[in-house]
Design an enzyme around this catalytic site. Structure first.
Site, PDB file in Angstrom:
ATOM      1  N   LYS A 191      -6.649   0.615  -3.950  1.00  0.00           N
ATOM      2  CA  LYS A 191      -5.694   1.736  -3.977  1.00  0.00           C
ATOM      3  C   LYS A 191      -5.476   2.231  -5.409  1.00  0.00           C
ATOM      4  O   LYS A 191      -5.448   3.437  -5.647  1.00  0.00           O
ATOM      5  CB  LYS A 191      -4.353   1.319  -3.355  1.00  0.00           C
ATOM      6  CG  LYS A 191      -4.430   1.087  -1.857  1.00  0.00           C
ATOM      7  CD  LYS A 191      -3.982   2.311  -1.079  1.00  0.00           C
ATOM      8  CE  LYS A 191      -4.354   2.281   0.389  1.00  0.00           C
ATOM      9  NZ  LYS A 191      -3.708   1.230   1.161  1.00  0.00           N
ATOM     10  N   LYS A 240     -17.540   5.348   4.081  1.00  0.00           N
ATOM     11  CA  LYS A 240     -16.569   4.852   5.052  1.00  0.00           C
ATOM     12  C   LYS A 240     -15.532   5.950   5.360  1.00  0.00           C
ATOM     13  O   LYS A 240     -14.987   6.563   4.441  1.00  0.00           O
ATOM     14  CB  LYS A 240     -15.841   3.629   4.465  1.00  0.00           C
ATOM     15  CG  LYS A 240     -14.809   3.053   5.413  1.00  0.00           C
ATOM     16  CD  LYS A 240     -13.728   2.235   4.734  1.00  0.00           C
ATOM     17  CE  LYS A 240     -12.535   2.181   5.673  1.00  0.00           C
ATOM     18  NZ  LYS A 240     -11.338   1.560   5.248  1.00  0.00           N
ATOM     19  N   LYS A 255      -8.722   7.977   5.240  1.00  0.00           N
ATOM     20  CA  LYS A 255      -7.773   9.043   4.890  1.00  0.00           C
ATOM     21  C   LYS A 255      -7.893   9.395   3.418  1.00  0.00           C
ATOM     22  O   LYS A 255      -7.820  10.545   3.032  1.00  0.00           O
ATOM     23  CB  LYS A 255      -6.343   8.565   5.140  1.00  0.00           C
ATOM     24  CG  LYS A 255      -5.932   8.531   6.572  1.00  0.00           C
ATOM     25  CD  LYS A 255      -4.626   7.734   6.697  1.00  0.00           C
ATOM     26  CE  LYS A 255      -4.664   6.816   7.895  1.00  0.00           C
ATOM     27  NZ  LYS A 255      -4.075   5.515   7.657  1.00  0.00           N
TER      28      LYS A 255
HETATM   29  P1  ADP Z   1      -7.563   4.363   6.055  1.00  0.00           P
HETATM   30  O1  ADP Z   1      -8.707   3.711   5.317  1.00  0.00           O
HETATM   31  O2  ADP Z   1      -7.975   5.664   6.611  1.00  0.00           O
HETATM   32  O3  ADP Z   1      -6.296   4.476   5.218  1.00  0.00           O
HETATM   33  P2  ADP Z   1      -6.132   2.301   7.434  1.00  0.00           P
HETATM   34  O4  ADP Z   1      -6.210   1.430   6.229  1.00  0.00           O
HETATM   35  O5  ADP Z   1      -4.806   2.908   7.790  1.00  0.00           O
HETATM   36  O6  ADP Z   1      -7.230   3.445   7.297  1.00  0.00           O
HETATM   37  O7  ADP Z   1      -6.674   1.479   8.667  1.00  0.00           O
HETATM   38  C1  ADP Z   1      -6.007   1.225   9.899  1.00  0.00           C
HETATM   39  C2  ADP Z   1      -6.934   0.415  10.781  1.00  0.00           C
HETATM   40  O8  ADP Z   1      -8.126   1.161  11.079  1.00  0.00           O
HETATM   41  C3  ADP Z   1      -7.398  -0.902  10.140  1.00  0.00           C
HETATM   42  O9  ADP Z   1      -7.467  -1.929  11.113  1.00  0.00           O
HETATM   43  C4  ADP Z   1      -8.770  -0.559   9.621  1.00  0.00           C
HETATM   44  O10 ADP Z   1      -9.621  -1.681   9.533  1.00  0.00           O
HETATM   45  C5  ADP Z   1      -9.284   0.432  10.669  1.00  0.00           C
HETATM   46  N1  ADP Z   1     -10.224   1.372  10.047  1.00  0.00           N
HETATM   47  C6  ADP Z   1      -9.936   2.301   9.102  1.00  0.00           C
HETATM   48  N2  ADP Z   1     -11.018   2.997   8.735  1.00  0.00           N
HETATM   49  C7  ADP Z   1     -12.052   2.516   9.481  1.00  0.00           C
HETATM   50  C8  ADP Z   1     -13.449   2.834   9.581  1.00  0.00           C
HETATM   51  N3  ADP Z   1     -13.996   3.796   8.854  1.00  0.00           N
HETATM   52  N4  ADP Z   1     -14.200   2.109  10.433  1.00  0.00           N
HETATM   53  C9  ADP Z   1     -13.644   1.130  11.193  1.00  0.00           C
HETATM   54  N5  ADP Z   1     -12.344   0.790  11.155  1.00  0.00           N
HETATM   55  C10 ADP Z   1     -11.539   1.466  10.325  1.00  0.00           C
END
Ligand code: ADP
Ligand code: TRP
Length: 344
Positions: free
Chosen positions: A129, A208, A211
């Site tokens: 982050k 990947k 957000k």
């Molecule tokens: P972001 O990376 O968009 O901020 P989060 O950290 O809020 O996503 O992730 C919430 C859930 O979704 C977690 O369990 C995370 O492992 C899963 N997740 C997020 N991005 C992916 C992705 N690209 N592929 C698979 N799982 C994901």
């Protein structure tokens, strides 16, 4: 630890064991996207059929990065609406907002007092982050300790998440183990679980989907901008009549993750990549197929979401009920931990 060490590949416990309790959360730090659905939300929807389920909107976690009150307030409700629209059933799953269970912050304190600095230093989320430009605040640094409290508070057995969260579950296990070693058996040690078809879902740029990379696909986006978004997924310049490698193409990987490996549409699409039919098969065709499949797959969720958004009181009622139930469980765990460490 194997993803399924305490459960079989369907997330079911051996028949002699009591029904495991699953718990997971998602941050209200932006719009829910297909990666969240593929890695996390769809497991929650599947598992709630057979497990006792707790799913929450991780609002205290989001506070580490979201600094606009109105944005946070809106996002908490929006993520809850999206979860219900995608199939989280409040009659089966205890759905709550983290801020309505403030006992977790007390538990986080108790856990922080057994957390060596070296363990907190290992946290990859802080590094990720801050590397992305977020302020290096202490909440972000101690984030995994709060996450451990979320997990240990309701005595959960299984934490279904995407791959990037495994380290956090391991930290929760470490902290539970340290506390138990010092004060006796207070906490259950949880196991993480990945979706059996788990893959890190790529975004429209092939990285990947996240957000924070601005490369997401929103399953609830209106049709026209959704189609435009899908048409903008990166692809190489292989001509339409040439074979293409599906495994290295973001459009195909997203299609496969959503429709499923064994789905006849996925098999057909893969064949067209490898052996283009007469007249050729280009990435534009694949993107159109993805667009149509997504509309079909999420049609019911889109309708349900529109209904929920027309009645905001309904989601507030669901969250209030969920918090009431979760608080009782977490309070009991915190009291057990307080007694064990001499704060009774
Ligand atoms: P972001 O990376 O968009 O901020 P989060 O950290 O809020 O996503 O992730 C919430 C859930 O979704 C977690 O369990 C995370 O492992 C899963 N997740 C997020 N991005 C992916 C992705 N690209 N592929 C698979 N799982 C994901
Ligand atoms: N850190 C998780 C994420 O960014 C969200 C989360 C907070 C969580 N507490 C949790 C996930 C407890 C599982 C269990 O995705």
């Amino acid at each position: 630890m194997a993803a399924t060490s305490r459960v079989d590949s369907q997330g079911k416990a051996p028949s002699s064991a009591p029904m495991p309790r699953i718990l997971s959360g998602i941050q209200p730090s932006g719009q829910l996207h297909l990666g969240n659905w593929a890695g996390a939300v769809r497991q929650w929807v599947e598992l709630q059929e057979t497990q006792e389920s707790f799913i929450f909107v991780a609002s205290y976690h989001a506070l580490t990065t979201v600094k606009k009150p109105e944005e946070l307030r809106h996002a908490v409700r929006q993520i809850a609406v999206d979860l219900v629209a995608l199939g989280i059933d409040p009659a089966r799953t205890c759905l709550y907002a983290q801020q309505d269970v403030p006992e977790v912050t007390e538990l986080a304190w108790l856990l922080s007092c057994v957390c060596p600095m070296s363990l907190a230093d290992k946290g990859v989320s802080f590094k990720d982050k801050t590397a992305k430009g977020f302020e290096a605040n202490l909440g972000l640094y101690t984030y995994p300790i709060l996450q451990a409290a979320d997990i240990l508070g309701p005595d959960s057995d299984i934490v279904p998440v995407g791959k990037d969260q495994i380290q956090h579950i391991e930290i929760a296990r470490d902290l539970a183990g340290k506390f138990n070693a010092l004060y006796g058996e207070v906490f259950k040690l949880p196991a993480w679980r990945l979706h059996p078809e788990s893959d890190v879902l790529p975004g429209i740029d092939g990285q990947k989907m996240s957000k924070s990379y601005g490369n997401t696909i929103d399953p609830f986006q209106d049709e026209k901008p959704l189609r435009k978004r899908i048409m903008s997924i990166v692809s190489d310049s292989t001509p339409v009549d040439q074979p293409k490698d599906p495994d290295s193409d973001a459009t195909f990987r997203i299609f496969r993750a959503v429709a499923g490996k064994a789905d006849p549409r996925t098999i057909e699409l893969e064949r067209k990549y490898r052996e283009p039919p007469a007249g050729g098969f280009g990435y534009g065709h694949a993107k159109q197929a993805l667009f149509e499949m997504l509309l079909e797959r999420f049609a019911a969720a889109r309708t349900r979401r529109a209904q929920l958004m027309a009645d905001p009181a309904e989601i507030d009622r669901i969250l209030a009920q969920g918090a009431q139930r979760a608080r009782v469980l977490v309070r009991a765990t915190v009291d057990r931990a307080r007694r064990a460490c001499g704060l009774a």
